[in-house]
Design a protein around this motif. Sequence first.
Motif, mmCIF file in Angstrom:
data_model
loop_
_atom_site.group_PDB
_atom_site.id
_atom_site.type_symbol
_atom_site.label_atom_id
_atom_site.label_comp_id
_atom_site.label_asym_id
_atom_site.label_seq_id
_atom_site.Cartn_x
_atom_site.Cartn_y
_atom_site.Cartn_z
ATOM 1 N N ASP A 95 0.813 -1.220 0.000
ATOM 2 C CA ASP A 95 0.000 0.000 0.000
ATOM 3 C C ASP A 95 0.849 1.274 0.000
ATOM 4 N N CYS A 96 2.174 1.105 -0.122
ATOM 5 C CA CYS A 96 3.126 2.230 -0.186
ATOM 6 C C CYS A 96 3.150 3.070 1.090
ATOM 7 N N ARG A 97 2.583 2.554 2.159
ATOM 8 C CA ARG A 97 2.521 3.338 3.402
ATOM 9 C C ARG A 97 3.681 3.040 4.355
ATOM 10 N N GLY A 98 4.541 2.113 3.990
ATOM 11 C CA GLY A 98 5.663 1.792 4.863
ATOM 12 C C GLY A 98 6.754 1.062 4.103
ATOM 13 N N ALA A 99 7.903 0.914 4.758
ATOM 14 C CA ALA A 99 9.024 0.165 4.202
ATOM 15 C C ALA A 99 9.325 -0.988 5.146
ATOM 16 N N GLU A 100 9.688 -2.134 4.586
ATOM 17 C CA GLU A 100 9.895 -3.319 5.403
ATOM 18 C C GLU A 100 10.947 -4.225 4.777
ATOM 19 N N PHE A 101 11.636 -4.982 5.632
ATOM 20 C CA PHE A 101 12.602 -5.952 5.137
ATOM 21 C C PHE A 101 11.875 -7.159 4.559
ATOM 22 N N ILE A 102 12.372 -7.645 3.417
ATOM 23 C CA ILE A 102 11.843 -8.872 2.840
ATOM 24 C C ILE A 102 12.997 -9.801 2.478
ATOM 25 N N ARG A 103 12.669 -11.065 2.311
ATOM 26 C CA ARG A 103 13.632 -12.118 1.956
ATOM 27 C C ARG A 103 13.434 -12.470 0.490
ATOM 28 N N VAL A 104 14.502 -12.416 -0.307
ATOM 29 C CA VAL A 104 14.401 -12.639 -1.745
ATOM 30 C C VAL A 104 15.272 -13.829 -2.149
ATOM 31 N N THR A 105 14.691 -14.749 -2.903
ATOM 32 C CA THR A 105 15.434 -15.912 -3.407
ATOM 33 C C THR A 105 15.410 -15.986 -4.924
ATOM 34 N N ASP A 106 14.660 -15.082 -5.574
ATOM 35 C CA ASP A 106 14.519 -15.093 -7.029
ATOM 36 C C ASP A 106 14.951 -13.737 -7.594
ATOM 37 N N GLU A 107 15.747 -13.779 -8.651
ATOM 38 C CA GLU A 107 16.304 -12.550 -9.230
ATOM 39 C C GLU A 107 15.223 -11.573 -9.681
ATOM 40 N N THR A 108 14.070 -12.073 -10.098
ATOM 41 C CA THR A 108 13.004 -11.183 -10.578
ATOM 42 C C THR A 108 12.448 -10.305 -9.459
ATOM 43 N N ASP A 109 12.648 -10.714 -8.198
ATOM 44 C CA ASP A 109 12.137 -9.931 -7.069
ATOM 45 C C ASP A 109 13.108 -8.847 -6.605
ATOM 46 N N LEU A 110 14.306 -8.806 -7.185
ATOM 47 C CA LEU A 110 15.294 -7.803 -6.765
ATOM 48 C C LEU A 110 14.823 -6.388 -7.062
ATOM 49 N N ILE A 111 13.918 -6.238 -8.033
ATOM 50 C CA ILE A 111 13.420 -4.906 -8.375
ATOM 51 C C ILE A 111 12.796 -4.219 -7.160
ATOM 52 N N ARG A 112 12.213 -5.008 -6.258
ATOM 53 C CA ARG A 112 11.583 -4.435 -5.062
ATOM 54 C C ARG A 112 12.620 -3.879 -4.091
ATOM 55 N N LEU A 113 13.844 -4.393 -4.158
ATOM 56 C CA LEU A 113 14.882 -3.966 -3.223
ATOM 57 C C LEU A 113 15.719 -2.815 -3.774
ATOM 58 N N ARG A 114 15.625 -2.568 -5.077
ATOM 59 C CA ARG A 114 16.403 -1.470 -5.654
ATOM 60 C C ARG A 114 15.806 -0.127 -5.250
ATOM 61 N N THR A 115 16.593 0.900 -5.357
ATOM 62 C CA THR A 115 16.265 2.304 -5.073
ATOM 63 C C THR A 115 16.118 2.570 -3.577
#
Length: 228
Positions: free
Chosen positions: A51-71
């Motif tokens: 909902d773009c209302r917060g930032a949180e740590f996530i666990r990523v095991t797939d390269e396609t999900d790295l976009i969420r961690l960039r910026t």
Amino acid sequence: MGHSQVKTTYAAYSLDEQERLNSSSGGVFSLLAKAILSDGGVVYGVAMSSDCRGAEFIRVTDETDLIRLRTSKYLQARVGLAFKQAKQDLESGMIVLFTGTGCQVNGLIGFLGAGKDADAVREKYPNLYCMDVICHGVPSPALWREYVEYIEKQNDSKLVGINFRCKDNNWVDFGMKETYEKHGDDEYKSLFISKDEDPYMLMFLRDYCLRPSCYECKAKEIKLADIT
């Protein structure tokens, strides 16, 4: 006065132009993260909530999900269960890349050490790699939530995407890119606001809204990350 100690410093950036444009800086995080994932490892980093209302740590095991961690995310991120999950991954023998601010990296190592020093943690977990970002402080998550409510009311639409350091114009005049949900057959609406005009960015970059604890940052004195 004592003699200054000269330290060797290395700087790097991705040769992939699109990767650099999709990152806040030079894209080195993506290069290291992909290397860790290709070895069967796992990457921890900060993503915006749905909902773009917060930032949180996530666990990523797939390269396609790295976009969420960039910026960059210019607010304090919620750690949640990230420390506990990272410990479980480390103890199962997985390679772990943990990324965050200096205090978050130090927090993980403190959690893993349970009172022991950082060297003991490194000896116990040689499969841990930590990367921190240069941080000058963070605003309160409550301020960001209020700002999102304000801009949603101004634009009469829900925020579905945010880029705090958008480089669509150029690298110097970066700004906030806000994406709002589409209605019916309408396209998603995106707005770019220069860092010199957006109220939230003005407060952040001029240090009007940083948490008081950031002015007494212990992570500036005790740096435990492997790479910045």
